[in-house]
Write a protein that holds these residues in place. Structure first.
Motif, PDB file in Angstrom:
ATOM      1  N   ILE A 296      11.500   9.337 -12.490  1.00  0.00           N
ATOM      2  CA  ILE A 296      10.483   8.640 -11.680  1.00  0.00           C
ATOM      3  C   ILE A 296       9.941   7.463 -12.481  1.00  0.00           C
ATOM      4  CG2 ILE A 296       8.231   8.860 -10.582  1.00  0.00           C
ATOM      5  CD1 ILE A 296       8.890  11.770 -10.004  1.00  0.00           C
ATOM      6  N   LYS A 297       9.911   6.286 -11.864  1.00  0.00           N
ATOM      7  CA  LYS A 297       9.547   5.067 -12.592  1.00  0.00           C
ATOM      8  C   LYS A 297       8.158   4.536 -12.240  1.00  0.00           C
ATOM      9  CE  LYS A 297      14.348   3.513 -12.961  1.00  0.00           C
ATOM     10  NZ  LYS A 297      15.298   2.396 -12.708  1.00  0.00           N
ATOM     11  N   GLU A 298       7.558   5.033 -11.152  1.00  0.00           N
ATOM     12  CA  GLU A 298       6.308   4.457 -10.692  1.00  0.00           C
ATOM     13  C   GLU A 298       5.161   5.460 -10.836  1.00  0.00           C
ATOM     14  OE1 GLU A 298       5.739   1.391  -9.744  1.00  0.00           O
ATOM     15  OE2 GLU A 298       7.825   0.748  -9.935  1.00  0.00           O
TER      16      GLU A 298
ATOM     17  N   LYS B 286       0.814  -1.215   0.000  1.00  0.00           N
ATOM     18  CA  LYS B 286       0.000   0.000   0.000  1.00  0.00           C
ATOM     19  C   LYS B 286       0.846   1.263   0.000  1.00  0.00           C
ATOM     20  CE  LYS B 286      -3.917   2.163   2.309  1.00  0.00           C
ATOM     21  NZ  LYS B 286      -4.915   2.062   3.400  1.00  0.00           N
ATOM     22  N   GLU B 287       1.916   1.281   0.780  1.00  0.00           N
ATOM     23  CA  GLU B 287       2.740   2.481   0.876  1.00  0.00           C
ATOM     24  C   GLU B 287       3.343   2.846  -0.475  1.00  0.00           C
ATOM     25  OE1 GLU B 287       6.705   4.101   3.271  1.00  0.00           O
ATOM     26  OE2 GLU B 287       5.661   2.289   3.949  1.00  0.00           O
ATOM     27  N   LYS B 288       3.891   1.866  -1.193  1.00  0.00           N
ATOM     28  CA  LYS B 288       4.480   2.136  -2.500  1.00  0.00           C
ATOM     29  C   LYS B 288       3.416   2.510  -3.523  1.00  0.00           C
ATOM     30  CE  LYS B 288       8.754  -0.546  -2.221  1.00  0.00           C
ATOM     31  NZ  LYS B 288       9.558  -1.618  -2.861  1.00  0.00           N
ATOM     32  N   ALA B 289       2.251   1.857  -3.418  1.00  0.00           N
ATOM     33  CA  ALA B 289       1.166   2.175  -4.345  1.00  0.00           C
ATOM     34  C   ALA B 289       0.701   3.617  -4.162  1.00  0.00           C
ATOM     35  CB  ALA B 289       0.010   1.207  -4.133  1.00  0.00           C
ATOM     36  N   GLU B 290       0.626   4.083  -2.915  1.00  0.00           N
ATOM     37  CA  GLU B 290       0.217   5.468  -2.649  1.00  0.00           C
ATOM     38  C   GLU B 290       1.213   6.454  -3.253  1.00  0.00           C
ATOM     39  OE1 GLU B 290      -0.081   5.342   1.564  1.00  0.00           O
ATOM     40  OE2 GLU B 290      -2.252   4.989   1.558  1.00  0.00           O
ATOM     41  N   ILE B 291       2.506   6.133  -3.165  1.00  0.00           N
ATOM     42  CA  ILE B 291       3.539   6.995  -3.751  1.00  0.00           C
ATOM     43  C   ILE B 291       3.374   7.053  -5.267  1.00  0.00           C
ATOM     44  CG2 ILE B 291       6.025   7.225  -4.162  1.00  0.00           C
ATOM     45  CD1 ILE B 291       6.465   6.006  -1.378  1.00  0.00           C
ATOM     46  N   ALA B 292       3.094   5.905  -5.885  1.00  0.00           N
ATOM     47  CA  ALA B 292       2.934   5.860  -7.338  1.00  0.00           C
ATOM     48  C   ALA B 292       1.716   6.668  -7.791  1.00  0.00           C
ATOM     49  CB  ALA B 292       2.810   4.408  -7.800  1.00  0.00           C
ATOM     50  N   VAL B 293       0.654   6.634  -7.015  1.00  0.00           N
ATOM     51  CA  VAL B 293      -0.528   7.444  -7.322  1.00  0.00           C
ATOM     52  C   VAL B 293      -0.183   8.929  -7.211  1.00  0.00           C
ATOM     53  CG1 VAL B 293      -2.847   8.094  -6.571  1.00  0.00           C
ATOM     54  CG2 VAL B 293      -2.190   5.682  -6.658  1.00  0.00           C
ATOM     55  N   ALA B 294       0.546   9.298  -6.138  1.00  0.00           N
ATOM     56  CA  ALA B 294       0.940  10.696  -5.936  1.00  0.00           C
ATOM     57  C   ALA B 294       1.863  11.180  -7.056  1.00  0.00           C
ATOM     58  CB  ALA B 294       1.634  10.843  -4.583  1.00  0.00           C
ATOM     59  N   ASN B 295       2.762  10.273  -7.530  1.00  0.00           N
ATOM     60  CA  ASN B 295       3.636  10.637  -8.652  1.00  0.00           C
ATOM     61  C   ASN B 295       2.825  11.033  -9.879  1.00  0.00           C
ATOM     62  OD1 ASN B 295       5.960  10.129  -7.193  1.00  0.00           O
ATOM     63  ND2 ASN B 295       6.201   8.032  -7.969  1.00  0.00           N
ATOM     64  N   TYR B 296       1.808  10.234 -10.169  1.00  0.00           N
ATOM     65  CA  TYR B 296       0.998  10.530 -11.357  1.00  0.00           C
ATOM     66  C   TYR B 296       0.187  11.804 -11.162  1.00  0.00           C
ATOM     67  CZ  TYR B 296      -2.244  10.141 -15.222  1.00  0.00           C
ATOM     68  OH  TYR B 296      -2.982  10.411 -16.349  1.00  0.00           O
ATOM     69  N   GLN B 297      -0.345  12.009  -9.977  1.00  0.00           N
ATOM     70  CA  GLN B 297      -1.122  13.213  -9.714  1.00  0.00           C
ATOM     71  C   GLN B 297      -0.261  14.466  -9.893  1.00  0.00           C
ATOM     72  OE1 GLN B 297      -4.339  13.652  -9.214  1.00  0.00           O
ATOM     73  NE2 GLN B 297      -4.739  11.448  -9.412  1.00  0.00           N
ATOM     74  N   LYS B 298       0.986  14.373  -9.441  1.00  0.00           N
ATOM     75  CA  LYS B 298       1.907  15.505  -9.597  1.00  0.00           C
ATOM     76  C   LYS B 298       2.142  15.793 -11.078  1.00  0.00           C
ATOM     77  CE  LYS B 298       6.529  17.092  -8.258  1.00  0.00           C
ATOM     78  NZ  LYS B 298       6.071  18.343  -7.609  1.00  0.00           N
TER      79      LYS B 298
ATOM     80  N   GLY C 222     -10.559   0.647 -14.542  1.00  0.00           N
ATOM     81  CA  GLY C 222      -9.694   1.498 -15.346  1.00  0.00           C
ATOM     82  C   GLY C 222      -8.355   1.812 -14.719  1.00  0.00           C
ATOM     83  N   VAL C 223      -7.949   1.048 -13.705  1.00  0.00           N
ATOM     84  CA  VAL C 223      -6.665   1.295 -13.040  1.00  0.00           C
ATOM     85  C   VAL C 223      -5.525   0.753 -13.902  1.00  0.00           C
ATOM     86  CG1 VAL C 223      -5.277   0.891 -10.990  1.00  0.00           C
ATOM     87  CG2 VAL C 223      -7.741   1.210 -10.781  1.00  0.00           C
ATOM     88  N   GLN C 224      -4.495   1.594 -14.111  1.00  0.00           N
ATOM     89  CA  GLN C 224      -3.345   1.191 -14.910  1.00  0.00           C
ATOM     90  C   GLN C 224      -2.048   1.530 -14.182  1.00  0.00           C
ATOM     91  OE1 GLN C 224      -4.089   3.295 -18.630  1.00  0.00           O
ATOM     92  NE2 GLN C 224      -4.719   1.377 -19.591  1.00  0.00           N
ATOM     93  N   HIS C 225      -1.018   0.791 -14.529  1.00  0.00           N
ATOM     94  CA  HIS C 225       0.302   0.965 -13.910  1.00  0.00           C
ATOM     95  C   HIS C 225       1.311   1.306 -14.986  1.00  0.00           C
ATOM     96  CE1 HIS C 225       4.228  -0.707 -12.379  1.00  0.00           C
ATOM     97  NE2 HIS C 225       3.869   0.047 -11.374  1.00  0.00           N
ATOM     98  N   TRP C 226       2.117   2.360 -14.717  1.00  0.00           N
ATOM     99  CA  TRP C 226       3.147   2.769 -15.677  1.00  0.00           C
ATOM    100  C   TRP C 226       4.365   1.873 -15.537  1.00  0.00           C
ATOM    101  CZ3 TRP C 226       4.226   5.588 -19.832  1.00  0.00           C
ATOM    102  CH2 TRP C 226       5.562   5.909 -20.110  1.00  0.00           C
ATOM    103  N   VAL C 227       4.769   1.220 -16.640  1.00  0.00           N
ATOM    104  CA  VAL C 227       5.969   0.394 -16.674  1.00  0.00           C
ATOM    105  C   VAL C 227       7.067   1.198 -17.349  1.00  0.00           C
ATOM    106  CG1 VAL C 227       6.985  -1.775 -17.433  1.00  0.00           C
ATOM    107  CG2 VAL C 227       4.568  -1.680 -16.803  1.00  0.00           C
ATOM    108  N   ALA C 228       8.060   1.603 -16.587  1.00  0.00           N
ATOM    109  CA  ALA C 228       9.140   2.423 -17.128  1.00  0.00           C
ATOM    110  C   ALA C 228      10.014   1.597 -18.066  1.00  0.00           C
ATOM    111  CB  ALA C 228       9.989   2.977 -15.986  1.00  0.00           C
TER     112      ALA C 228
END
Length: 639
Positions: free
Chosen positions: A349-351, A317-329, A365-371
């Protein structure tokens, strides 16, 4: 009362008894007690009728047609695997490096005998085994275990054994039992080796096409076909120009393929996923659906404003929250100026995790960015790994060495563990030892090696012989010495505590004279054999390490010595074993030994002037350590 202190059983583990003990753990009701007509002692035996009843319809007499893999000599090989040995390992301190501190071991001798000797001390303690056995090419060196012969004179006449009793010969393809002899050689060694593996352990076996099928069938039988994990394709430099399928695409030199069979001890072994460099790395990332199917375990969080009904997160959960915040930024501050790929290149940033608005489906509709990555998961094709040349690296002559980098990659397959024992009982030029030290230097690991090699003589025409190396063991030991020095010299600041030493042991006949005859058959001047049956050329260290093998004490443990009233006291690992072999021991010597709070206490018969002293010793340890009679009876031995 002279037998109050029992004599230590100095033979190796009895394979048949080990099998009995394992069976007793799961089927105790199949055992009964039977009195031996010769000795009068009561022993535990298997009641086959009861065992058959417990197995129900899952037993067979072996009659009729059935699927089986057999060869001439298989039964004898199976018996040999279970038979104990009376040989021993003698320490060779002068050949060793950092004897007092190292945890690594190098053993010279027939590996079948050595494996049996290691059973008591190392059963279930080896995490990884790698072997590169003789491939049975028709001209290579093969250990020759001719179980049908019993007369030493016949073996010597046939050239099957050397002066130390090691049995070997070349297995030429004119031999009528060409494949059978090879199978009989490898089968008992693998049977004994399996007992040394931890439950989550693994064995890697290099082999070529000639005996690949036989090796796999033997491993299926010994390790279980369910524990087969993979066949890895690798390459090996060869001198022969007759290889039919040389790899002209990968290299200009003549290269042939071989294989590494991977077998686990049990389902507990899990391999670490390895990555390798891509030939052409992608420059762009991609969006992936966050989960792949609904049958996998779920770790669903509401960090995107909803909880999906299926799927799993890639991260906690902690890493997932960071990845969501990265995209929001990115979305709030940069999306109008640059693409996601440009943002990645700028920030590194990779996540990223996003949710596509108004998307349908269970994933919402949830997607994950693969660097983008320049690596990919390694497949079972490892032909990209170069074959190393030890001559160029540390100036040693050796034909067709194993690849150090290949061994390093195999070591990395051990998951979440950098502190374990690896065994190689066909160690050759000691590539495995070199790889262990190299990887420990790179990742600060604490892996320890046990190398076993028969001292096969080098050919007088070989560069090794001309350089002064009369057998393969001399090459292997020198390689470890030079490799250790080079690794430390290359990285002096990070390898100060790196263990590049090794203790050398050499297989030899028993430390004790044969006193199997009755006293009346000995001449008067031979009767002292019963008072002192130790061979004249054996030292205290020979006796100590021989006893450690028999009593289940590891050979790499630290040793301290001290002198008390003129007697030498040996303390292994601060009390795992405390021993004294000096004559004329005193109460002060016994008190000093008791102060160590030992788990095991060892003397030799010559320590005691009379039987009454044995009884007194027994009582002294009971009082000093608050032992019950059973404790003292179990923990004190003489040789």
């Amino acid at each position: 009362m002279s037998d109050v202190i029992k004599h230590l059983d100095l033979s190796s583990a009895d394979g048949a008894q080990l099998n009995m003990d394992a069976l007793y753990q799961i089927m105790p009701s199949a055992f009964t007690e039977v009195r031996d007509e010769k000795t009068g002692e009561v022993a535990r035996k298997v009641n086959f009728e009861v065992l058959r009843q417990l197995l129900g319809d899952n037993a067979t007499d072996g009659d009729g047609e059935m699927y089986q893999f057999t060869w001439v000599g298989k039964n004898a090989a199976r018996v040999e695997a279970a038979a104990p040995t009376t040989k021993t390992l003698r320490p060779v301190v002068e050949d060793s490096v950092d004897w007092d501190t190292t945890k690594n071991i190098y053993i010279e001798g027939d590996n079948l005998e050595v494996l049996k000797l290691l059973q008591c001390s190392y059963m279930g303690k080896v995490k990884m085994i790698y072997i590169d056995p003789p491939y049975n090419t028709g001209n290579d060196f093969v250990y020759h275990d001719d179980f049908a012969r019993t007369a030493t004179e016949e073996d010597l006449e046939a050239g099957n054994i050397d002066e130390l009793g090691n049995r070997f010969r070349k297995n030429t393809d004119t031999n009528g039992k060409f494949h059978s002899d090879w199978c009989s050689m490898i089968y008992p060694r693998l049977m004994v080796a399996r007992s040394l593996l931890t439950e989550d352990g693994v064995i890697f076996i290099s082999i070529d096409d000639g005996e690949l099928n036989n090796m796999k069938r033997i491993c299926d039988e010994i390790f279980g076909s369910a524990n087969f994990r993979n066949t890895i394709l690798v390459r090996r430099r060869i001198k022969s120009l007759n290889s039919q399928f040389a790899d002209n695409g990968l290299s200009t030199m003549n290269v042939a393929f071989e294989y590494i069979l991977v077998y686990a001890k049990s389902e507990q072994f899990l391999m670490q996923a390895l990555r390798q460099k891509k030939a052409d790395a992608s420059t762009k990332g991609r969006w992936d659906v966050f989960w792949s199917n609904a049958d996998r375990p779920t770790m669903r969080y509401d960090i995107l404003g909803f909880t999906p009904s299926t799927g799993q997160w890639r991260n906690g959960k902690e890493k997932a929250e960071i990845a969501v915040a990265n995209y929001q930024k990115y979305l709030n501050e940069y999306s109008e100026e640059m693409t996601i790929e440009e943002y990645f290149e700028k920030t590194g940033i990779k996540e990223f995790i996003r949710r596509i608005p108004n998307a349908s489906g269970k994933n919402g509709g949830v997607q994950h960015w693969v660097a983008p990555s320049d690596t990919m998961l390694r497949t079972s094709n490892w032909t990209d790994i170069e074959v190393s040349q030890i001559g160029k690296e540390i100036d040693l002559p050796f034909d067709n060495p194993k690849s150090k980098q290949l061994l390093i990659e195999l070591l990395k397959l051990i998951r979440n563990d950098k502190d374990f024992i690896i065994l190689d009982f066909f160690s050759g030029s000691a590539t495995t030892a070199h790889a262990v030290m190299q990887l420990n230097a790179e990742d600060e690991g604490n892996r320890k090696f046990i190398m076993v090699q028969l001292p096969e003589e080098t050919s007088e025409e070989s560069e090794a012989y001309k350089a002064g190396y009369k057998n393969i063991c001399e090459i292997g030991k020198e390689r470890i010495r030079r490799a250790g020095k080079k690794i430390k010299a290359d990285s002096p600041l990070t390898t100060q505590d790196l263990d590049t030493g090794f203790r050398v042991y050499r297989l030899d006949e028993s430390n004790y004279e044969n006193v199997s005859l009755s006293p009346k058959k000995y001449k008067q001047d031979q009767l002292d054999l019963f008072a002192n049956n130790i061979k004249a050329d054996r030292t205290d260290l020979d006796l100590l390490y021989g006893a450690m093998l028999a009593w289940g004490v590891r050979l790499d443990l630290p040793l301290q010595t001290e002198t008390v009233d003129g007697c030498t006291v040996y303390t292994v690992n601060e009390g795992d074993l405390v021993a004294c072999f000096s004559e004329g021991i005193t109460d002060k010597v016994v008190a000093t030994m008791a102060e160590k709070s030992p788990l095991r206490v060892l003397f030799r018969d010559a320590c005691f002037k009379e039987d009454a002293q044995k009884i007194n010793i027994y009582e002294q340890f009971k009082q000093a350590l608050d032992w019950a009679d059973d404790d003292a009876f179990k923990n004190i031995r003489v040789i």
